[in-house]
Scaffold this active site. Structure first.
Site, PDB file in Angstrom:
ATOM      1  N   ASN A   9      46.284  19.978 -35.815  1.00  8.12           N
ATOM      2  CA  ASN A   9      46.063  21.236 -36.532  1.00  8.12           C
ATOM      3  C   ASN A   9      46.270  20.954 -38.019  1.00  8.12           C
ATOM      4  O   ASN A   9      47.402  20.800 -38.471  1.00  8.12           O
ATOM      5  CB  ASN A   9      47.068  22.280 -36.018  1.00  8.12           C
ATOM      6  CG  ASN A   9      46.865  23.638 -36.654  1.00  8.12           C
ATOM      7  OD1 ASN A   9      46.066  23.788 -37.589  1.00  8.12           O
ATOM      8  ND2 ASN A   9      47.583  24.629 -36.165  1.00  8.12           N
ATOM      9  N   ARG A  90      42.064  21.767 -34.033  1.00  2.66           N
ATOM     10  CA  ARG A  90      41.912  23.205 -34.229  1.00  2.66           C
ATOM     11  C   ARG A  90      40.983  23.398 -35.426  1.00  2.66           C
ATOM     12  O   ARG A  90      41.202  22.804 -36.492  1.00  2.66           O
ATOM     13  CB  ARG A  90      43.268  23.811 -34.528  1.00  2.66           C
ATOM     14  CG  ARG A  90      43.182  25.275 -34.779  1.00  2.66           C
ATOM     15  CD  ARG A  90      44.539  25.836 -35.050  1.00  2.66           C
ATOM     16  NE  ARG A  90      44.442  27.273 -35.163  1.00  2.66           N
ATOM     17  CZ  ARG A  90      45.449  28.043 -35.472  1.00  2.66           C
ATOM     18  NH1 ARG A  90      46.640  27.530 -35.678  1.00  2.66           N
ATOM     19  NH2 ARG A  90      45.286  29.350 -35.569  1.00  2.66           N
ATOM     20  N   HIS A 179      42.685  33.656 -33.531  1.00  3.89           N
ATOM     21  CA  HIS A 179      43.757  33.472 -32.531  1.00  3.89           C
ATOM     22  C   HIS A 179      43.183  33.300 -31.124  1.00  3.89           C
ATOM     23  O   HIS A 179      43.889  33.511 -30.133  1.00  3.89           O
ATOM     24  CB  HIS A 179      44.714  34.689 -32.471  1.00  3.89           C
ATOM     25  CG  HIS A 179      45.650  34.815 -33.621  1.00  3.89           C
ATOM     26  ND1 HIS A 179      46.109  36.037 -34.065  1.00  3.89           N
ATOM     27  CD2 HIS A 179      46.238  33.885 -34.421  1.00  3.89           C
ATOM     28  CE1 HIS A 179      46.930  35.852 -35.087  1.00  3.89           C
ATOM     29  NE2 HIS A 179      47.016  34.557 -35.331  1.00  3.89           N
ATOM     30  N   ARG A 238      49.997  40.603 -44.667  1.00  7.64           N
ATOM     31  CA  ARG A 238      48.630  41.157 -44.730  1.00  7.64           C
ATOM     32  C   ARG A 238      48.628  42.628 -44.346  1.00  7.64           C
ATOM     33  O   ARG A 238      49.365  43.031 -43.446  1.00  7.64           O
ATOM     34  CB  ARG A 238      47.711  40.403 -43.757  1.00  7.64           C
ATOM     35  CG  ARG A 238      47.410  39.004 -44.206  1.00  7.64           C
ATOM     36  CD  ARG A 238      46.624  38.242 -43.146  1.00  7.64           C
ATOM     37  NE  ARG A 238      47.342  37.052 -42.750  1.00  7.64           N
ATOM     38  CZ  ARG A 238      47.036  36.284 -41.720  1.00  7.64           C
ATOM     39  NH1 ARG A 238      45.992  36.579 -40.949  1.00  7.64           N
ATOM     40  NH2 ARG A 238      47.738  35.214 -41.431  1.00  7.64           N
ATOM     41  N   GLU A 379      49.163  26.608 -28.238  1.00  6.34           N
ATOM     42  CA  GLU A 379      47.786  26.304 -28.656  1.00  6.34           C
ATOM     43  C   GLU A 379      47.490  24.813 -28.545  1.00  6.34           C
ATOM     44  O   GLU A 379      46.367  24.417 -28.238  1.00  6.34           O
ATOM     45  CB  GLU A 379      47.567  26.808 -30.080  1.00  6.34           C
ATOM     46  CG  GLU A 379      47.559  28.334 -30.120  1.00  6.34           C
ATOM     47  CD  GLU A 379      47.714  28.910 -31.507  1.00  6.34           C
ATOM     48  OE1 GLU A 379      46.714  29.346 -32.077  1.00  6.34           O
ATOM     49  OE2 GLU A 379      48.852  28.939 -32.017  1.00  6.34           O
TER      50      GLU A 379
END
Ligand code: ADP
Length: 402
Positions: A9, A90, A179, A238, A379
């Site tokens: 990643n 990823r 996601h 955010r 993940e």
């Protein structure tokens, strides 16, 4: 047969990795590089019982990949680089091109770089990470695992925005969702634990970034992030969904550029913006417990938005069988889970406070119609599984034998 698979990643100044022995799904080594490019990167490695942390002078992803692979050789984690059969990366954005994880050849790499228009911060860095490992491991299969791919099953009516249609045609402006790897992993894990495929699942990934996904029979049918990961829920920094005319209003009042507004909405809003304390949920929870009004307000706003989306997605799927909580907040914050599930009894969502406080896997009351599950996301493992599935073409049944 055993395969060694590396999951990677790459971030703008970081590179996370995990080396798996598959199909046993055993971790041989994992760790990360932080502050890449600053002149003194921090390298952390865990391999078996050994733990190592070092400051190393590395400037880019190529040097980090080289350093990592040389270290794995020196420490005897692998006896030869030839033993690594596959590398999964990823990749933030797969656009409409990548509907699933995919083997990466030169043409696919060009495609990933083209999609940088939609993910200017992430895709170029992801492509650099891919090239770095390709150079050292040319024999290994390389697979891209896209954050957006899982949501490509969302219907046209679900992914289009009610803007002039030509913006979709000219620039690809639509909902993509993110996601996906995490939502897919927790949904599959939960379906496996329950021994059922025909489930209507609402998956809540609540970390620094947060999104909810509606999964019907294993397919994503709706998700809260949109054209970018700024949309949907309120997050650490955010804002998520707001009235779309607000940015233009602020821009005019304060003479700000589009870029400055994006910066405010991405990095100075959410839990941090409302509380004025922190983007870290633990700090907000403890401030709220000490009576800080704005911290408590931020938590109420955060959880109310998740509840609204759960309600919407239960409508979307004509009901819900399972609600899943995952990621840093979802896995660890019992109080947030309790607040999210408040007043959802009419949908059959009824938490057992005791099971919830103990972080059990299933935390619904006995006999409640809807299962509520806490499933730690992974993940990296999903990436390794996808390398086996699409890179080495080993079907799942074979993967899980032995
Ligand atoms: P990222 O999106 O960066 O991968 P994580 O999934 O690691 O993030 O989630 C980070 C968030 O999880 C932080 O806001 C952190 O405060 C929160 N978190 C972790 N443990 C707890 C806890 N026990 N209670 C509340 N929040 C927690």
């Amino acid at each position: 047969m055993t395969h060694l698979i590396m999951a990677v990643n790459s971030g703008s100044s970081s590179l996370k990795f995990e080396l798996f022995s598959m199909p046993a799904e055993r971790t041989l080594a994992k760790g990360l590089f932080e502050r890449l490019g600053s002149g003194s990167a921090v390298f952390t490695l865990r391999a078996g019982e050994r733990r190592q942390q070092a400051e190393v002078a590395l400037n880019d992803h190529q040097q980090a990949a080289d350093y990592l692979l040389d270290t794995l050789l020196q420490q005897g984690v692998v006896d030869s680089l030839e033993r690594i059969d596959g590398v999964g990366h990823r990749v933030a954005h797969g656009g409409e091109t990548f509907r699933d994880s995919a083997p990466i050849d030169d043409a696919a790499l060009v495609e990933i770089e083209k999609l940088s228009a939609l993910a200017p911060i992430h895709n170029p860095v992801n492509a650099r990470g891919i090239r770095a490992f390709l150079r050292r491991l040319p024999h290994a299969v390389t697979v891209g695992v896209f954050d957006t791919a899982y949501h490509q099953t969302i219907s046209e009516a679900g992914y289009l925005y009610p803007l002039p249609y030509r913006y979709y045609q000219d620039y690809g402006i639509r909902r993509y969702g993110f996601h996906g790897t995490s939502h897919k992993y927790v949904a599959e894990t939960c379906a496996g634990l329950l021994g059922r495929r025909d489930l209507r699942i609402i998956s809540c990934h609540l970390g620094n970034g947060a999104s909810v996904c509606a999964i019907d029979g294993g397919r994503s049918v709706a998700t809260s992030m949109g054209f970018t990961p700024l949309a949907g829920l309120m997050m650490g920094t955010r804002c998520g969904d707001i009235d779309p005319s607000i940015p233009a209003f602020i821009a005019e009042r304060e003479n700000k550029s589009a870029q400055q507004l994006l910066e405010i909405m991405n990095n100075a809003s959410g839990l941090l913006g409302v509380s004025g304390i922190s983007n870290d949920c633990r700090d907000i929870v403890s401030a709220a417990e000490s009576g800080n009004h704005r911290a408590a307000l931020a938590l109420t706003m955060f959880t109310d938005r998740i509840r609204s989306v759960i309600g919407a997605y239960a409508t979307e799927m004509d009901g819900v069988d399972v609600v899943i909580f995952t990621a840093g907040i979802g896995e660890n914050a019992a109080g947030i889970r309790r607040q999210v599930c408040r007043n959802l009894g009419f949908l059959g969502i009824r938490l057992d406070d005791n099971k919830n406080e103990r972080h059990l896997t299933f935390i619904q009351q006995d006999g409640a119609p809807v299962i509520v599950a806490v499933i730690p996301t992974n993940e990296e493992l999903m990436i390794a599984r996808d390398v086996m599935r699409v890179g080495l073409r080993l079907p799942k049944e074979v993967q899980h034998v032995g």
